[in-house]
Structure formats: C-alpha cells, structure tokens
Design a protein around this motif. Structure first.
Motif, PDB file in Angstrom:
ATOM      1  N   ASP A   1      35.384  13.769 -36.346  1.00  0.00           N
ATOM      2  CA  ASP A   1      34.472  14.041 -36.760  1.00  0.00           C
ATOM      3  C   ASP A   1      35.904  15.655 -36.406  1.00  0.00           C
ATOM      4  OD1 ASP A   1      32.448  13.434 -35.775  1.00  0.00           O
ATOM      5  OD2 ASP A   1      33.047  14.052 -33.697  1.00  0.00           O
TER       6      ASP A   1
ATOM      7  N   GLU B   1      33.058  28.544 -36.032  1.00  0.00           N
ATOM      8  CA  GLU B   1      31.583  28.525 -35.237  1.00  0.00           C
ATOM      9  C   GLU B   1      31.212  27.242 -35.110  1.00  0.00           C
ATOM     10  OE1 GLU B   1      28.610  30.739 -36.019  1.00  0.00           O
ATOM     11  OE2 GLU B   1      27.847  30.135 -34.333  1.00  0.00           O
ATOM     12  N   LYS B   2      31.359  26.375 -36.683  1.00  0.00           N
ATOM     13  CA  LYS B   2      30.527  25.120 -37.100  1.00  0.00           C
ATOM     14  C   LYS B   2      30.437  23.899 -36.484  1.00  0.00           C
ATOM     15  CE  LYS B   2      30.904  25.432 -41.512  1.00  0.00           C
ATOM     16  NZ  LYS B   2      31.317  24.811 -42.667  1.00  0.00           N
ATOM     17  N   CYS B   3      32.078  24.113 -35.926  1.00  0.00           N
ATOM     18  CA  CYS B   3      32.547  23.099 -34.817  1.00  0.00           C
ATOM     19  C   CYS B   3      32.617  23.600 -33.413  1.00  0.00           C
ATOM     20  CB  CYS B   3      33.999  22.244 -35.174  1.00  0.00           C
ATOM     21  SG  CYS B   3      33.402  21.244 -36.499  1.00  0.00           S
ATOM     22  N   HIS B   4      33.576  24.699 -33.044  1.00  0.00           N
ATOM     23  CA  HIS B   4      34.065  25.237 -32.247  1.00  0.00           C
ATOM     24  C   HIS B   4      33.124  26.785 -31.920  1.00  0.00           C
ATOM     25  CE1 HIS B   4      37.881  22.541 -32.607  1.00  0.00           C
ATOM     26  NE2 HIS B   4      37.968  23.726 -33.551  1.00  0.00           N
ATOM     27  N   SER B   5      31.524  25.911 -31.780  1.00  0.00           N
ATOM     28  CA  SER B   5      30.098  26.905 -31.278  1.00  0.00           C
ATOM     29  C   SER B   5      30.794  27.577 -29.770  1.00  0.00           C
ATOM     30  CB  SER B   5      28.813  26.637 -31.337  1.00  0.00           C
ATOM     31  OG  SER B   5      28.609  25.234 -29.974  1.00  0.00           O
ATOM     32  N   THR B   6      31.011  26.674 -28.569  1.00  0.00           N
ATOM     33  CA  THR B   6      31.135  27.389 -27.542  1.00  0.00           C
ATOM     34  C   THR B   6      32.574  28.838 -27.523  1.00  0.00           C
ATOM     35  OG1 THR B   6      32.710  25.792 -26.709  1.00  0.00           O
ATOM     36  CG2 THR B   6      30.102  26.457 -25.819  1.00  0.00           C
ATOM     37  N   ILE B   7      33.481  28.281 -28.683  1.00  0.00           N
ATOM     38  CA  ILE B   7      35.068  29.515 -29.094  1.00  0.00           C
ATOM     39  C   ILE B   7      33.917  30.320 -29.238  1.00  0.00           C
ATOM     40  CG2 ILE B   7      36.966  29.328 -29.459  1.00  0.00           C
ATOM     41  CD1 ILE B   7      37.513  25.668 -28.237  1.00  0.00           C
TER      42      ILE B   7
ATOM     43  N   GLU C   1      32.063  33.330 -27.427  1.00  0.00           N
ATOM     44  CA  GLU C   1      33.812  33.785 -26.671  1.00  0.00           C
ATOM     45  C   GLU C   1      34.092  35.384 -27.262  1.00  0.00           C
ATOM     46  OE1 GLU C   1      36.353  32.147 -23.495  1.00  0.00           O
ATOM     47  OE2 GLU C   1      34.386  30.670 -22.726  1.00  0.00           O
TER      48      GLU C   1
ATOM     49  N   THR D   1      47.206  23.963 -27.656  1.00  0.00           N
ATOM     50  CA  THR D   1      47.179  24.351 -25.899  1.00  0.00           C
ATOM     51  C   THR D   1      49.227  23.846 -25.291  1.00  0.00           C
ATOM     52  OG1 THR D   1      47.005  21.515 -25.845  1.00  0.00           O
ATOM     53  CG2 THR D   1      45.193  22.777 -25.564  1.00  0.00           C
TER      54      THR D   1
ATOM     55  N   VAL E   1      36.682  21.565 -27.293  1.00  0.00           N
ATOM     56  CA  VAL E   1      36.428  22.739 -27.620  1.00  0.00           C
ATOM     57  C   VAL E   1      35.585  22.393 -28.836  1.00  0.00           C
ATOM     58  CG1 VAL E   1      38.822  23.452 -27.347  1.00  0.00           C
ATOM     59  CG2 VAL E   1      38.363  20.448 -28.756  1.00  0.00           C
TER      60      VAL E   1
ATOM     61  N   VAL F   1      31.788  21.412 -29.757  1.00  0.00           N
ATOM     62  CA  VAL F   1      30.725  21.943 -29.698  1.00  0.00           C
ATOM     63  C   VAL F   1      30.593  22.418 -31.119  1.00  0.00           C
ATOM     64  CG1 VAL F   1      29.392  22.680 -27.990  1.00  0.00           C
ATOM     65  CG2 VAL F   1      31.443  22.230 -27.133  1.00  0.00           C
ATOM     66  N   PRO F   2      29.998  21.264 -31.934  1.00  0.00           N
ATOM     67  CA  PRO F   2      29.028  21.828 -33.223  1.00  0.00           C
ATOM     68  C   PRO F   2      28.033  22.238 -33.172  1.00  0.00           C
ATOM     69  CG  PRO F   2      29.249  19.058 -32.785  1.00  0.00           C
ATOM     70  CD  PRO F   2      30.240  19.803 -31.976  1.00  0.00           C
ATOM     71  N   LEU F   3      27.673  22.889 -34.389  1.00  0.00           N
ATOM     72  CA  LEU F   3      26.443  23.813 -34.305  1.00  0.00           C
ATOM     73  C   LEU F   3      25.302  22.540 -34.614  1.00  0.00           C
ATOM     74  CD1 LEU F   3      27.026  27.073 -35.938  1.00  0.00           C
ATOM     75  CD2 LEU F   3      26.974  26.497 -33.625  1.00  0.00           C
TER      76      LEU F   3
END
Lengths: 521, 288
Positions: A298, A326-332, A335, A369, B279, B281-283
């Motif tokens: 992915d 955002e397409k992959c890191h939506s939660t971040i 924020e 990290t 980290v 978390v795709p839409l």
C-alpha cells in the motif's frame, strides 16, 4: 602568320566555346522509371476477359483498368509511378506464358500481394487492425486496393473513413468514434509516434476494463478531457503521448501479466523515472519506499500521489498538497485541518502556513519517528518561526528558537543534534509541548498551551505542581516585565563580575609594578 | 634547620586537615568548572568539543553532579572541623575579617605604588587570603543552593515560585564565572606567578615568604608562639568526647540529608513511552 590563318583560329575558338556552352545548357534528362515490359503487359492485360481460377473456385480477373491505374498513387502520372514488374516481380510473372498462380485461396492471393507493398513500405503505419497473421487479419489491399491504390491526399478527405465504415459494417465490428478516427487519419498515420487520440478513440469509451489474474478489475477507460488538461496534456509544455508510457501499443494488446491491480500500478510507476529521474531517485530514499521494500504494497508510489492519467499540477491550489496526503493519512489530516496551520490553509488559502510537505519533505519523505527527525525538528520549526519578515506579518515572536536553545531543553537537544543526532534524548522539542499536527495558537482559550501549561509539563514531569510551569521562561528574553528575577540576577552579576575582576586586576597590576620597580633599583 | 639558611627556614602554615580539604576543593572545583562552563556557554564551539571529549552532555551532567557531591561533602567537613576548632578547642578564628585588614590593604597599595617604603606586617591570614576565603564561602553557598534547585526543580517549586529556577540558573552561571575568574586572576597570581607558594600542599612556608606576607605571624612564631594556640589537654579531652557524640549524630544527620537531597527526585525522568498510532487510514473513496 597570315590574316586568314588567324581568323580561322579565332573562329574555331569561338565555335568550341559556343559548343561547350551549349553542352552545359543541355537539360538534365529526368530519371524515367524503368518500365520494362509495361508495353508488353498492357498488350494483353488491358483488354481481356480471361480469369485465373483458384482451386477454391474463386476467380481473379486478368484485365487491369489502365485508366484507373494511371490515376492511382502508383500510376505513370503519379509522383512515384511503378511499373507492373515492380510489384509482380517473381521472375515468371513477366515471362510468357506465366506460371500458375500458387495461392490456393483468394485471401491467400491478397495476402501475397499485400506482402509486395512492404518491400517499399518497410514500416507500414501503425494500426490497431490485427495483422495478416491473425485469424481475421487486415492486409494492405483490404483498405488501399490494388491497382486503384489511392494517393495519401485522398485519405485526408472527410469521406475517407467510408472505406473503414464499409468494411466494419460488413464484418460486424463497431467502428469507434468516427470523428476521432478522421482526425487521426488527417493528422497523418505515418508520424513517428502514435497519436494519443488514436488510442483514445477506443480508450475514451466508457466501461472498458482490465481483469487481473486475482480477479481485480481496473478501468481502462481514460477521461480524455482530464488527460488533455493534465500536466502531460496536449497544451502542456511537453505533452506526452500514451505510447510514451505504454509501450504495449500493438493491437491486439498483449495481455497484462500483473497479478493484481496494485501489482500493475507497481509495475508501471517506475516509468515516471524516464523523465523524472531526480525526483524518482529522491523517492527511493523515502519512508514510503522503505515500507514498500518491507512488503507493504500500500505504500505510496508516484502515481498514488500524482495520479496516472489525470496528473494535475501537484501544488495548485496549495491545499491540494495536504489533500493528497489525506488520501492515505486521513486521521492525521483531520488533526492538521483543525490546527492553526491547517485551518489557515484550508479555510483562508493562506500561503505562509506549512502544508504536510513543508515539514515532511516531498519525494524523499523521511521517517518522522526517528531520533534524527525529532532532534532536528526545532530547526524545522525555526525555518519559519525565526523568519522575521514572515512572522512580522502575524505579530509572532521570532525569539522562540533562540530562547529555546538557551534553555535547558533546547541546549541539550542542540548538543545532541551536533554530537549524536541519532541517539535518543528525552528533552522536549517544540512539538512535545505545542503538539504535532494539532498545533494551536498559544493563547487559544481551549486548546492553547498557555491555558494548559501545567498539564503540558506533566506529560513529562508527572509530579510537577502549580508553580512549576513558571520555571519555563515562555520564550521571553528576561526583562523587567518578563522573568524580572532572572533579569535582576543577571544584572547583579553583570555589575559584580567586572567590579571584582577589576579590583583583582588592579591589585595584581600594582604588585607587578612594585616588582618591576624593585628589580630596576 | 641548622643546616638551612635563614631564608629557607620553613615555618608551619597549614594543618594536615586544611591541606586535605584544599585538595578536595581543588579537585571538585576544577571538575565542576570544566564540566560546568561548557554548559553555560553551550553555543560556543569549544564547549561542544569539550563536551564531546567528556562523553556527551548527559555524561558531563553526571560528572558535574558527582563533583558537586564531593564539594558539598568537603564543605560540610570544613564546617565540622571549623566548629570543632572554634567550639571545642576554643581556637581564635583568625580568618575573620578585622578592621586592620582594611589598613593592610591600603598600606599594600601604597607600598606597591612606592608611597610606603616597607610592606605592612600582616597576620597569619592576610587581607587577600581572607577575601579569597570568604569569596569561596559565599560562592559555595550560592552554588550549593542554586545547584540544588536546578537539580530538583520540581521539589523546589513545591515551595518557591517557579521563576526561582531560571533565576537560580542565572545565578549559578554568573557565580561560576565570578569564581573561576577570581581563582585564575587572584589565586593563580599569588601562589604561582608572583612566587611559587606550595604551602597548602607541604604545610609550611619559607621565611622570606612569611616575612613578605605574614610579618606579624612570623614574629609571633619566632618568639615561641604556638602555631595553633589552643587550650589545656584535660579540659579538651572531656569537651572532645561531647563534641564527638554530637558531631557523629549531626554528621550522620547531615549525610542523610545530603543523600536525601541528591536522590530527591528524578528530574530527568524516564522517557515517556512513545505513542504508536496507525498512520495508514485511507479515505473511503478509492485512490485513483
């Protein structure tokens, strides 16, 4: 020498010169094609009712319509006239009696004759038609005819595709987008590269799909408008054709070998390196590439962020950058969207606040990290927050970095950065106090650090009491207003140290004077 | 002493305990300076080099704290021996500043500048040594108190306002610079440059140096005076026993307090464990 002899000599010279001049001015004779035997051929073939009967019973007329031949692309009036024997070349064709036709079927006969075309047309134009070796192959003569072969200009006429339509109608194959086809033909089929429109004349049809071995499907329909308006589109600086990336342009296409839709993407994306090698190489050092090598399929590759066919300008509008992540890191992203930076970007279109890539990098996105990233992060923040011009616009202090480095946390981190940047230190960096993606204004009534200072300290110092947060100088240089105790202690030593040192220096110098004075006596 | 010339004749100057205390102070002060100043001037390139040599900033801080423990222990020991000598042996505290010291200072300046033909005759501890001694007492007190605060800021701010911590840091650094400069200029000049005075190691000083700097003390010793005038032995033995009992109790108390102080809190707390989070978390809408 007599007078006569002289005049004869002069006459001879004049004549010789005139002859030479005349010879020079003789017109150069045109290279007339060797039409050996044309007259002999025409003698019989212009007026006969004879036919050749093939073993299948099909009949091939022997007569050639000489008027049509004359008007054809290869007629003796044409730019490149051919003699009969140029095509009918096998030795016996122009010896009489001719040997028997070897073809056993009419189609075989047509294919044999088509093969003759390729003696001159060594690189026939690209076509999506299946070749003669296919079951329902299309040969040269099917479209171009034989003795009535049309000159190229005729194919530029609007009605030229009637030939195509006729054939397609007869064989029951839908002819796609006739207007696009006409345009392709008019643009010239003999260009070096396949015109994208040619591919799009099929691939813009809705519902096209590729099915992979694992059952995945992927749309093979390309949004022609999106492609044309992309950075690779027709109006861009360096437009790309389909075939720049997709080398599999013979029709029928070779079957896709990738196991899955993702495997196909992973197979294709290195093609970007053909043009974008520096960026591609940078991406090889990224955390995405590392994840990919660890087996996480992915992990983002070029096309995941930039798109494949509808590649827009990646940073226009600027919000697109963060929306891409955002397409992959939506939660971040969620924020970030509520942070002081994200809110300004997304609601005001502010061009000063950082997007994801301003902190994380673009193609060589590092692992955030690591100790190295953490230890270097204050300088990352300082990149903007120590910029007086930038901060001046928002009335934000630029002392934040210097006061941080002057303090216990900052100086420790600075020393680590210089000496062991990969070794972990637990001293706070900017984001340990201010938050990572959810950074708020310091004086935000709810989430601002000023109203949550004790809780912020207690993240690392759980026993801290109400007085403890004041031991942090809040990024202020000591002054009578801010941290007055520190200011006056510094003032005290700024007076006492020079006074003390001055007194001792005075005493030492009087003693030195005494010793010099005594030794001189 | 008969074979020595009068000039080289040695006179008793420092007790063994004073010499030991000086070595403890010398070592701890030097280590504290070497490990402390690079922390104060942390942005100076040479500071980083020094910190690198000493094994990194965390190692430097540990060395600094061990040396601080050494300094505090030595200081406590000095207070005890001082108390013993003044309370038990009833020795006169000749280190105390007197009005005559001011006169000696004035006369020394006049003599150095050539207005007074003879240098003043000075007691066992001359004005310069007294200034230095009391500067060390003042400086050590400041350094120990502010150092404790910096070592234990959370405990300190239970009682005191938070701003005391950065103020303590400022004082700690300012006092350090003051102390190091004083030692380098005043102490080093007087004991190494002006002449080599190793009496704090050997315990005795030759006659010509005694004459120059401690004229009064020389006169007293040459007229048969006791270097450390005390009291009669029988009374002393009784008082000594009492003092021993009290001092054992007190010193164990002080040692307990010291250990308690130096293990009061762990400011450099164990690192808060890292938060790991998902980290990727795709839409919901598929990536094209």
């Amino acid at each position: 020498m007599s007078y006569l002899k002289l005049s004869r000599f002069l006459l001879g010279v004049v004549l010789a010169a005139a002859g030479l001049l005349f010879w020079w001015h003789l017109p150069v004779s045109a290279e007339v094609p060797q039409q050996a035997g044309d007259e002999a051929c025409r003698l019989c073939h212009s007026d006969t009712n004879e036919v050749v009967t093939l073993p299948t019973g099909d009949e091939v007329p022997v007569q050639v319509d000489m008027a049509v031949l004359a008007q054809s692309a290869h007629g003796n009036m044409a730019e490149s006239p051919l003699a009969c024997s140029d095509c009918h070349q096998t030795i016996n064709d122009y010896q009489y009696p001719h040997t028997d036709v070897t073809a056993t079927t009419l189609r075989e006969f047509q294919l044999e004759k088509s093969a003759e075309c390729q003696r001159c047309h060594v690189q026939p134009h690209l076509t999506s038609h299946p070749g003669p070796e296919a079951e329902n192959g299309v040969a040269c003569v099917d479209c171009h005819g034989g003795h009535d072969v049309a000159p190229a200009a005729d194919w530029q006429q609007p009605g030229a595709t009637a030939t195509c339509a006729n054939c397609h109608n007869r064989s029951g194959v839908d002819l796609v987008d006739e207007a696009a086809l006409t345009a392709v033909i008019q643009n010239g089929l003999f260009t070096n590269q396949t015109d994208s429109n040619y591919c799009l004349s099929c691939h813009s049809q809705p519902g096209l799909q590729v099915t992979f071995a694992n059952g995945d499907t992927k749309s093979a329909t390309i949004d022609a408008d999106a492609f044309h308006s992309s950075v690779h589109g027709v109006d861009s600086e360096r437009p790309l054709n389909c075939t720049n990336c997709h080398e599999n342009h013979q029709y029928p296409h070779e079957p896709v070998t990738a196991e899955s839709a993702r495997a196909y993407s992973l197979e294709m994306y290195p093609l970007c390196a053909n043009c974008h090698e520096p960026k591609y190489d940078q991406a090889l050092d990224s955390t995405h590439q590392a994840a990919l090598e660890d087996g996480n399929l992915d992990a983002a590759v070029c096309t995941d962020c930039h798109g494949a066919h509808d590649t827009p300008v990646p940073n226009e509008p600027r919000e697109r950058i963060s929306h891409t992540c955002e397409k992959c890191h939506s939660t971040i992203f969620n924020e970030y969207a509520t942070s002081v930076h994200g809110d300004a970007l997304l609601t005001e279109g502010n061009s000063d606040v950082p997007t994801c890539i301003d902190c994380h990098g673009v193609h060589n996105i590092g692992d955030p990290t690591t100790n190295l990233f953490r230890i270097r992060s204050p300088e990352l923040c300082a990149g903007c927050h120590a910029d007086e011009e930038l901060m001046g616009k928002y009335d934000i202090s630029t002392q934040v970095f210097d006061t941080y480095v002057a303090d216990f946390h900052g100086s420790t981190v600075a020393i680590f950065e210089h000496q062991d940047p990969t070794v972990e230190t637990n001293k706070a960096v900017c984001y340990d106090c201010h938050g990572v993606h959810n950074i708020q204004k310091p004086d935000d009534p709810q989430a601002g650090i000023k109203n949550n200072l004790l809780a912020t300290c207690q993240q690392c110092h759980p026993d801290a009491s109400a007085n403890f947060p004041d031991s942090w100088t809040s990024h202020f240089e000591p002054s009578p207003q801010h941290n007055p105790l520190v200011y006056y202690v510094n003032l005290f030593y700024n007076i006492v140290i020079p006074l003390t040192v001055g007194f001792f220096a005075f005493m030492v110098s009087t003693d030195v004077y005494r010793r010099i004075r005594l030794s001189l006596k | 002493m008969a074979d020595k010339t009068e000039k080289q004749q040695q006179f008793p100057r420092f007790r063994l305990m004073a010499r030991i205390e000086h070595i403890v102070l010398l070592v701890s002060f030097t280590v504290l300076s070497i490990t402390g100043l690079p922390q104060k001037y942390i942005e100076a390139p040479f500071s980083e080099t020094m910190i690198g040599w000493m094994g990194g900033i965390e190692a430097v801080r540990m060395i600094h704290r061990y040396a601080a423990f050494m300094l505090v222990t030595g200081s406590a020991f000095h207070l005890f021996t001082g108390a013993y000598r003044s309370l038990v042996k009833k020795e006169r505290m000749r280190i105390m500043l007197r009005l005559s010291d001011a006169r000696d200072l004035w006369d020394t300046i006049r003599h150095n500048l050539g207005f007074l033909p003879e240098p003043p005759k000075m007691p066992k501890f001359n004005f310069g040594e007294k200034i230095e001694y009391w500067a060390v007492i003042w400086g050590t007190a400041v350094m120990v108190i502010t150092g404790f605060m910096l070592w234990n800021p959370i405990a300190t701010t239970f009682i005191l306002p938070g701003q005391i911590i950065p103020a303590a840091l400022a004082a700690h650094g300012g006092e350090a610079v003051l102390a190091v400069l004083s030692i380098l200029i005043w102490h080093m000049y007087n004991v190494l440059l002006k002449h080599r005075n190793f009496s704090i190691f050997t315990g005795s000083l030759p006659r010509h140096q005694m004459e120059e700097e401690h004229g009064l003390e020389l006169e007293r010793l040459e007229t048969g005076g006791d270097p450390w005038p005390g009291m009669s032995l029988p009374v002393l033995q009784k008082r000594r026993r009492n003092f021993l009992i009290i001092s054992v109790i007190l010193s164990s108390l002080i040692m307990a307090v010291l250990v308690w102080l130096f293990t009061f809190e762990q400011t450099a707390i164990t690192t808060i464990p890292r938060v790991t989070r998902e980290v990727f978390v795709p839409l919901a809408t598929a990536v094209p």
